[in-house]
Design a protein around this motif. Structure first.
Motif, mmCIF file in Angstrom:
data_model
loop_
_atom_site.group_PDB
_atom_site.id
_atom_site.type_symbol
_atom_site.label_atom_id
_atom_site.label_comp_id
_atom_site.label_asym_id
_atom_site.label_seq_id
_atom_site.Cartn_x
_atom_site.Cartn_y
_atom_site.Cartn_z
ATOM 1 N N GLY A 62 0.768 -1.240 0.000
ATOM 2 C CA GLY A 62 0.000 0.000 0.000
ATOM 3 C C GLY A 62 0.797 1.288 0.000
ATOM 4 N N HIS A 63 2.018 1.236 0.523
ATOM 5 C CA HIS A 63 2.839 2.446 0.609
ATOM 6 C C HIS A 63 4.293 2.101 0.341
ATOM 7 N N ALA A 64 5.020 3.067 -0.183
ATOM 8 C CA ALA A 64 6.443 2.896 -0.454
ATOM 9 C C ALA A 64 7.196 4.084 0.133
ATOM 10 N N PHE A 65 8.223 3.784 0.907
ATOM 11 C CA PHE A 65 9.087 4.799 1.493
ATOM 12 C C PHE A 65 10.334 4.926 0.624
ATOM 13 N N PHE A 66 10.664 6.153 0.249
ATOM 14 C CA PHE A 66 11.799 6.436 -0.626
ATOM 15 C C PHE A 66 12.908 7.112 0.189
ATOM 16 N N TRP A 67 14.150 6.676 -0.008
ATOM 17 C CA TRP A 67 15.292 7.207 0.738
ATOM 18 C C TRP A 67 16.476 7.371 -0.218
ATOM 19 N N GLY A 68 16.930 8.606 -0.402
ATOM 20 C CA GLY A 68 18.061 8.869 -1.280
ATOM 21 C C GLY A 68 19.372 8.469 -0.640
ATOM 22 N N THR A 69 20.251 7.829 -1.426
ATOM 23 C CA THR A 69 21.559 7.381 -0.927
ATOM 24 C C THR A 69 22.697 7.905 -1.816
ATOM 25 N N PHE A 70 22.540 9.089 -2.364
ATOM 26 C CA PHE A 70 23.454 9.728 -3.307
ATOM 27 C C PHE A 70 23.401 9.077 -4.694
ATOM 28 N N ASP A 71 23.826 7.809 -4.824
ATOM 29 C CA ASP A 71 23.912 7.159 -6.134
ATOM 30 C C ASP A 71 22.582 6.608 -6.621
ATOM 31 N N TYR A 72 21.718 6.216 -5.719
ATOM 32 C CA TYR A 72 20.439 5.612 -6.065
ATOM 33 C C TYR A 72 19.432 5.896 -4.964
ATOM 34 N N ILE A 73 18.213 5.449 -5.191
ATOM 35 C CA ILE A 73 17.120 5.631 -4.228
ATOM 36 C C ILE A 73 16.714 4.249 -3.728
ATOM 37 N N GLU A 74 16.593 4.100 -2.424
ATOM 38 C CA GLU A 74 16.049 2.865 -1.877
ATOM 39 C C GLU A 74 14.541 3.035 -1.743
ATOM 40 N N PRO B 29 7.272 0.439 4.387
ATOM 41 C CA PRO B 29 7.606 1.111 5.653
ATOM 42 C C PRO B 29 7.700 0.165 6.848
ATOM 43 N N ARG B 30 6.782 -0.785 6.967
ATOM 44 C CA ARG B 30 6.818 -1.720 8.105
ATOM 45 C C ARG B 30 8.073 -2.585 8.054
ATOM 46 N N THR B 31 8.429 -3.049 6.860
ATOM 47 C CA THR B 31 9.643 -3.858 6.713
ATOM 48 C C THR B 31 10.863 -3.057 7.143
ATOM 49 N N LEU B 32 10.928 -1.792 6.732
ATOM 50 C CA LEU B 32 12.053 -0.946 7.097
ATOM 51 C C LEU B 32 12.161 -0.813 8.612
ATOM 52 N N VAL B 33 11.066 -0.488 9.266
ATOM 53 C CA VAL B 33 11.077 -0.292 10.716
ATOM 54 C C VAL B 33 11.479 -1.575 11.443
ATOM 55 N N ASP B 34 11.115 -2.722 10.895
ATOM 56 C CA ASP B 34 11.413 -4.009 11.536
ATOM 57 C C ASP B 34 12.779 -4.586 11.172
ATOM 58 N N THR B 35 13.525 -3.939 10.273
ATOM 59 C CA THR B 35 14.816 -4.467 9.836
ATOM 60 C C THR B 35 15.920 -4.009 10.778
ATOM 61 N N PRO B 36 16.591 -4.955 11.444
ATOM 62 C CA PRO B 36 17.678 -4.569 12.357
ATOM 63 C C PRO B 36 18.876 -4.013 11.593
ATOM 64 N N GLY B 37 19.595 -3.110 12.264
ATOM 65 C CA GLY B 37 20.846 -2.601 11.723
ATOM 66 C C GLY B 37 20.738 -1.389 10.822
ATOM 67 N N ALA C 92 12.724 8.795 9.885
ATOM 68 C CA ALA C 92 12.155 9.472 8.712
ATOM 69 C C ALA C 92 10.945 8.706 8.195
ATOM 70 N N ALA C 93 11.040 7.394 8.130
ATOM 71 C CA ALA C 93 9.905 6.579 7.682
ATOM 72 C C ALA C 93 8.728 6.748 8.635
ATOM 73 N N GLU D 1 2.775 11.723 9.223
ATOM 74 C CA GLU D 1 2.258 12.872 8.486
ATOM 75 C C GLU D 1 1.097 12.488 7.558
ATOM 76 N N LYS D 2 1.123 11.278 7.018
ATOM 77 C CA LYS D 2 0.082 10.812 6.096
ATOM 78 C C LYS D 2 -1.007 9.999 6.785
ATOM 79 N N GLY D 3 -0.880 9.834 8.125
ATOM 80 C CA GLY D 3 -1.879 9.054 8.854
ATOM 81 C C GLY D 3 -1.784 7.563 8.601
ATOM 82 N N ILE D 4 -0.593 7.074 8.307
ATOM 83 C CA ILE D 4 -0.377 5.653 8.035
ATOM 84 C C ILE D 4 0.078 4.968 9.319
ATOM 85 N N ALA D 5 -0.680 3.988 9.751
ATOM 86 C CA ALA D 5 -0.335 3.251 10.971
ATOM 87 C C ALA D 5 0.755 2.224 10.668
ATOM 88 N N LEU D 6 1.752 2.174 11.543
ATOM 89 C CA LEU D 6 2.819 1.177 11.383
ATOM 90 C C LEU D 6 2.661 0.062 12.395
#
Length: 166
Positions: A122-134, A138-146, A154-155, A161-166
């Motif tokens: 349902g949602h995609a979180f975008f994160w710039g890393t200089f060379d590319y965008i990840e 969002p839930r997977t990101l928050v649950d990923t260790p390290g 940021a996620a 801000e968008k009212g998306i529950a994690l």
């Protein structure tokens, strides 16, 4: 184009049932600069691939393909064993990008397999890393260790801000 712009910024986008999503403004202008349409109209090409180690996607402009290939060629050569053989899995694993068009609003369709692999629904979180965008679910990101605390925060912020529950 002499030098590629660097991807910095973050944002979140709604993903519809067909996988359509818009690249956030913070990243869209750099992508448009790096990947303009040959006819000069708004939009261009984005390449979507599965990340090497994380359960997310990477997105980049066509000029980054040469950079990635050079890196993979070097890694492949370093893998050469005493018998002269190389590790063919290096390129098999990382040369998986699919070119897709994006329009003037930054909308594009995420290819099915990469989206499935990353668990993006349902949602995609975008994160710039200089060379590319990840691109993350969002839930997977928050649950990923390290991962960096700032990235997780940021996620969480963009979801709040968008009212998306994690």
């Amino acid at each position: 184009m002499s030098e590629r712009g660097l991807y910095q910024g973050s944002g979140i986008g709604l993903v519809d049932d067909k996988g359509r999503v818009a690249i956030p403004n913070a990243l869209r202008s750099t992508l448009a600069q790096n990947a303009p349409r040959p006819d000069g109209k708004d939009g261009g090409t984005i390449i979507i691939a599965v990340h090497e180690t994380e359960r997310c996607l990477i997105a980049y402009d066509p000029a980054y393909v040469a950079v990635l290939k050079k890196e993979l060629d070097a890694r492949t050569e370093l893998s050469r064993g005493a018998d002269g053989r190389i590790d063919y899995n290096i390129k098999r694993d990382l040369a998986n990008g699919e070119s897709v068009p994006f329009d003037g609003s930054g909308r594009f369709i995420m290819p099915g397999f990469p989206r499935f692999h990353a668990g993006i629904k349902g949602h995609a979180f975008f994160w710039g890393t200089f060379d590319y965008i990840e691109i993350w679910d969002p839930r997977t990101l928050v649950d990923t260790p390290g991962l960096p605390a700032k990235m997780i925060s940021a996620a969480q912020y963009h979801c709040m801000e968008k009212g998306i529950a994690l």
